[in-house]
Design a protein around this motif. Sequence first.
Motif, short mmCIF file in Angstrom:
data_model
loop_
_atom_site.label_atom_id
_atom_site.label_comp_id
_atom_site.label_asym_id
_atom_site.label_seq_id
_atom_site.Cartn_x
_atom_site.Cartn_y
_atom_site.Cartn_z
N SER A 61 -5.11 0.80 -14.80
CA SER A 61 -5.12 -0.32 -15.72
C SER A 61 -3.76 -1.01 -15.73
N THR A 62 -3.77 -2.32 -15.76
CA THR A 62 -2.54 -3.10 -15.88
C THR A 62 -2.45 -3.78 -17.24
N ALA A 69 -8.01 6.58 -6.41
CA ALA A 69 -8.05 8.00 -6.76
C ALA A 69 -6.74 8.68 -6.39
N GLN A 70 -6.21 8.35 -5.23
CA GLN A 70 -4.96 8.95 -4.78
C GLN A 70 -3.82 8.61 -5.74
N ILE A 71 -3.76 7.35 -6.14
CA ILE A 71 -2.68 6.91 -7.02
C ILE A 71 -2.82 7.55 -8.40
N THR A 72 -4.00 7.47 -8.99
CA THR A 72 -4.17 7.99 -10.34
C THR A 72 -3.96 9.50 -10.39
N ASN A 73 -4.43 10.20 -9.37
CA ASN A 73 -4.24 11.65 -9.35
C ASN A 73 -2.77 12.02 -9.22
N LYS A 108 -5.28 -0.99 -9.04
CA LYS A 108 -6.29 -1.93 -9.51
C LYS A 108 -6.77 -2.84 -8.39
N ALA A 109 -5.83 -3.26 -7.52
CA ALA A 109 -6.16 -4.22 -6.47
C ALA A 109 -6.80 -3.57 -5.25
N GLN A 110 -6.55 -2.28 -5.03
CA GLN A 110 -7.04 -1.62 -3.83
C GLN A 110 -7.84 -0.37 -4.22
N PRO A 111 -9.13 -0.50 -4.43
CA PRO A 111 -9.96 0.63 -4.87
C PRO A 111 -9.87 1.85 -3.96
N PRO A 142 0.83 -1.20 0.00
CA PRO A 142 0.00 0.00 0.00
C PRO A 142 0.86 1.24 0.00
N VAL A 143 0.49 2.21 -0.83
CA VAL A 143 1.30 3.40 -1.00
C VAL A 143 0.57 4.60 -0.43
N ASN A 144 1.28 5.40 0.35
CA ASN A 144 0.65 6.60 0.92
C ASN A 144 1.16 7.83 0.20
#
Length: 247
Positions: A153-154, A216-220, A209-212, A19-21
């Motif tokens: 997307s992967t 949003a945080q990741i894509t942004n 993809k695995a952690q909804p 998990p990435v913060n």
Amino acid sequence: MKTATWIALATAGIIPTVPVNAQTYGTFDMGMLTNTLSQSAVTNAETARASERLPLTRSLRFSAARSDATLPSSAQLSYRPSAAAQKQNFAQFIAQTRAVDPDSAGKLEHLLTSVDVMGEVQKQLGRYGMRTDNLADALAAYLASAWFATRASTDDPTPAQMQGLRNQVACAIGASPEFADATDAMKQQLAEANLIQAVIISGYAETAKAQPALRAQITNTVAEAARKAYGLDLRSMSLGDHGLVPD
């Protein structure tokens, strides 16, 4: 063919998909890796850009790739890799990261010292007829990884997508005066920064993809990093056979 990530190092266990913060994300902002590139190595007229800390990639102007476009010569895009330069580049990337986030610096150091990263990435790029020692190929790899990650997307890009994007980037490099006198050392530093970022982003796409809850945080964050580095809003662009085009 689908893979977990198109530059599939994360699934090989080379980088941890944890998990990435927000703090960790800031560490791998593309702007951080590219802002330190020597602007004077390209042109002495870059004082204003250097003072504003804008990455060199912001000088690129993208237009849809055309089949009849004249591409830059291989000499303009390729470079002769240096093991000494790579060692210096990697040490610099790690030191920059450590100044912001020591924990992430440790993970980055593990990635860069536990495996031949460029060799592994070359295996993936080779599927598309691309090379790590070609600046257009390296920048295209980053942009493709970032575009897919902004969509959580992967999927693999298609060969036509990658060829179109690569040609689009190549034409932008060829039309940019700032790249006219780029040395092998500068090309290598910029290419390696982009390719390392592409590997990391591919891992983040898997997490998104695995952690909804993190999506949003990741894509942004990936989208904002690409905007800072290239001036492109990937979320409002499509990736097709002619590269990146506005929706």
